[in-house]
Design a protein around this motif. Structure first.
Motif, PDB file in Angstrom:
ATOM      1  N   ALA A  33     145.198 -31.699  42.632  1.00 42.64           N
ATOM      2  CA  ALA A  33     146.074 -31.682  43.811  1.00 42.64           C
ATOM      3  C   ALA A  33     145.356 -30.997  44.981  1.00 42.64           C
ATOM      4  N   LYS A  34     144.470 -30.056  44.659  1.00 41.70           N
ATOM      5  CA  LYS A  34     143.699 -29.341  45.693  1.00 41.70           C
ATOM      6  C   LYS A  34     142.359 -30.011  45.983  1.00 41.70           C
ATOM      7  N   LYS A  35     141.788 -30.663  44.976  1.00 43.59           N
ATOM      8  CA  LYS A  35     140.455 -31.287  45.099  1.00 43.59           C
ATOM      9  C   LYS A  35     140.512 -32.734  44.614  1.00 43.59           C
ATOM     10  N   PRO A  36     141.243 -33.583  45.320  1.00 39.32           N
ATOM     11  CA  PRO A  36     141.455 -34.953  44.831  1.00 39.32           C
ATOM     12  C   PRO A  36     140.206 -35.842  44.820  1.00 39.32           C
ATOM     13  N   ALA A  37     139.128 -35.403  45.442  1.00 35.07           N
ATOM     14  CA  ALA A  37     137.910 -36.223  45.483  1.00 35.07           C
ATOM     15  C   ALA A  37     136.912 -35.855  44.389  1.00 35.07           C
ATOM     16  N   ASP A  38     137.303 -34.990  43.463  1.00 34.03           N
ATOM     17  CA  ASP A  38     136.375 -34.556  42.412  1.00 34.03           C
ATOM     18  C   ASP A  38     136.447 -35.495  41.206  1.00 34.03           C
ATOM     19  N   THR A  39     135.471 -36.377  41.101  1.00 32.27           N
ATOM     20  CA  THR A  39     135.488 -37.352  39.997  1.00 32.27           C
ATOM     21  C   THR A  39     135.372 -36.670  38.640  1.00 32.27           C
ATOM     22  N   GLU A  40     134.664 -35.566  38.551  1.00 30.70           N
ATOM     23  CA  GLU A  40     134.537 -34.866  37.267  1.00 30.70           C
ATOM     24  C   GLU A  40     135.909 -34.407  36.766  1.00 30.70           C
ATOM     25  N   GLY A  41     136.722 -33.906  37.667  1.00 28.54           N
ATOM     26  CA  GLY A  41     138.083 -33.511  37.290  1.00 28.54           C
ATOM     27  C   GLY A  41     138.902 -34.697  36.801  1.00 28.54           C
ATOM     28  N   TRP A  42     138.750 -35.831  37.468  1.00 34.44           N
ATOM     29  CA  TRP A  42     139.476 -37.038  37.037  1.00 34.44           C
ATOM     30  C   TRP A  42     139.004 -37.518  35.664  1.00 34.44           C
ATOM     31  N   TYR A  43     137.688 -37.422  35.406  1.00 31.96           N
ATOM     32  CA  TYR A  43     137.179 -37.795  34.077  1.00 31.96           C
ATOM     33  C   TYR A  43     137.796 -36.916  32.991  1.00 31.96           C
ATOM     34  N   LEU A  44     137.861 -35.605  33.256  1.00 24.95           N
ATOM     35  CA  LEU A  44     138.460 -34.706  32.267  1.00 24.95           C
ATOM     36  C   LEU A  44     139.941 -35.004  32.074  1.00 24.95           C
ATOM     37  N   LEU A  45     140.630 -35.285  33.162  1.00 20.19           N
ATOM     38  CA  LEU A  45     142.056 -35.631  33.061  1.00 20.19           C
ATOM     39  C   LEU A  45     142.237 -36.901  32.225  1.00 20.19           C
ATOM     40  N   ALA A  46     141.383 -37.898  32.442  1.00 19.83           N
ATOM     41  CA  ALA A  46     141.453 -39.139  31.672  1.00 19.83           C
ATOM     42  C   ALA A  46     141.216 -38.870  30.188  1.00 19.83           C
ATOM     43  N   ALA A  47     140.224 -38.050  29.880  1.00 17.99           N
ATOM     44  CA  ALA A  47     139.928 -37.739  28.479  1.00 17.99           C
ATOM     45  C   ALA A  47     141.117 -37.063  27.797  1.00 17.99           C
ATOM     46  N   GLY A  48     141.718 -36.111  28.483  1.00 19.67           N
ATOM     47  CA  GLY A  48     142.883 -35.426  27.920  1.00 19.67           C
ATOM     48  C   GLY A  48     144.067 -36.361  27.749  1.00 19.67           C
ATOM     49  N   ALA A  49     144.280 -37.222  28.720  1.00 20.62           N
ATOM     50  CA  ALA A  49     145.393 -38.175  28.623  1.00 20.62           C
ATOM     51  C   ALA A  49     145.184 -39.125  27.443  1.00 20.62           C
ATOM     52  N   GLU A  50     143.948 -39.561  27.247  1.00 19.92           N
ATOM     53  CA  GLU A  50     143.682 -40.434  26.102  1.00 19.92           C
ATOM     54  C   GLU A  50     143.951 -39.719  24.785  1.00 19.92           C
ATOM     55  N   ARG A  51     143.563 -38.457  24.693  1.00 27.61           N
ATOM     56  CA  ARG A  51     143.823 -37.690  23.460  1.00 27.61           C
ATOM     57  C   ARG A  51     145.323 -37.603  23.170  1.00 27.61           C
ATOM     58  N   GLN A  52     146.116 -37.572  24.230  1.00 20.86           N
ATOM     59  CA  GLN A  52     147.575 -37.507  24.060  1.00 20.86           C
ATOM     60  C   GLN A  52     148.211 -38.887  23.928  1.00 20.86           C
ATOM     61  N   LYS A  53     147.382 -39.924  23.970  1.00 22.53           N
ATOM     62  CA  LYS A  53     147.847 -41.313  23.932  1.00 22.53           C
ATOM     63  C   LYS A  53     148.711 -41.663  25.149  1.00 22.53           C
ATOM     64  N   LYS A  54     148.425 -41.005  26.258  1.00 21.42           N
ATOM     65  CA  LYS A  54     149.081 -41.291  27.537  1.00 21.42           C
ATOM     66  C   LYS A  54     148.159 -42.223  28.315  1.00 21.42           C
ATOM     67  N   TYR A  55     148.126 -43.468  27.870  1.00 24.11           N
ATOM     68  CA  TYR A  55     147.142 -44.416  28.373  1.00 24.11           C
ATOM     69  C   TYR A  55     147.363 -44.788  29.839  1.00 24.11           C
TER      70      TYR A  55
END
Length: 167
Positions: free
Chosen positions: A47-69
């Protein structure tokens, strides 16, 4: 790691908007298999750094682990919107569309975008080809073969025996 997380908790109680601490805590929580906690921290960070692709990659990885596809797909889409040359993000979408979301045409479309962006991660290709629910296997293999990314051992569908060559 747990001790480090306790220190981040104290830091964030004093400075809840500290982006470095939010990112580090989100990353640490993901490594501790707390995907839900990681997602919360990373969402605050992004929300503070929306242009950080590394943060988005980590968010995607966590969402996949939770099966929040859907959430994982949204994160991958944010990455490629920021930088269309992110082949790993296109491939993340490919994997989800062709295995769990079951939208094979979209999966094939984004596979082409991943390959056009220079995606070459052999381990990720191998994992995709070993996915039991992989849709459109022949088309996926043809696309990978056209770019020299099809490992020899993956040319046979799982559970089948490759043809023997005469010696």
């Amino acid at each position: 790691p747990q001790e480090a997380m306790e220190k981040f908790t104290v830091l964030l109680s004093k400075a809840p908007e500290d982006t470095d601490a939010l990112f580090a805590a989100g990353s640490l929580l993901l490594s501790l298999d707390d995907a839900a906690g990681s997602g919360d921290m990373l969402a605050r960070y992004l929300a503070k750094k929306p242009a950080d692709t590394e943060g988005w990659y980590l968010l995607a990885a966590g969402a996949e682990r939770q099966k929040k596809y859907a959430r994982a797909l949204e994160a991958y889409e944010k990455i490629v919107a920021l930088d269309p040359a992110q082949g790993d993000a296109w491939f993340g979408e490919t994997r989800l569309f062709l295995t769990v979301v079951e939208e094979p045409q979209r999966g094939l479309d984004v596979l082409e975008k991943a390959l056009a962006a220079g995606f070459k991660d052999a381990a990720a290709v191998k994992a995709l080809l070993e996915s039991p629910g992989l849709m459109e296997r022949d088309k996926v293999e043809a696309a990978l073969r056209s770019r020299g990314l099809l490992p020899e051992q993956a040319r046979t569908a799982p559970g089948t025996v490759p043809a023997q060559t005469p010696e």
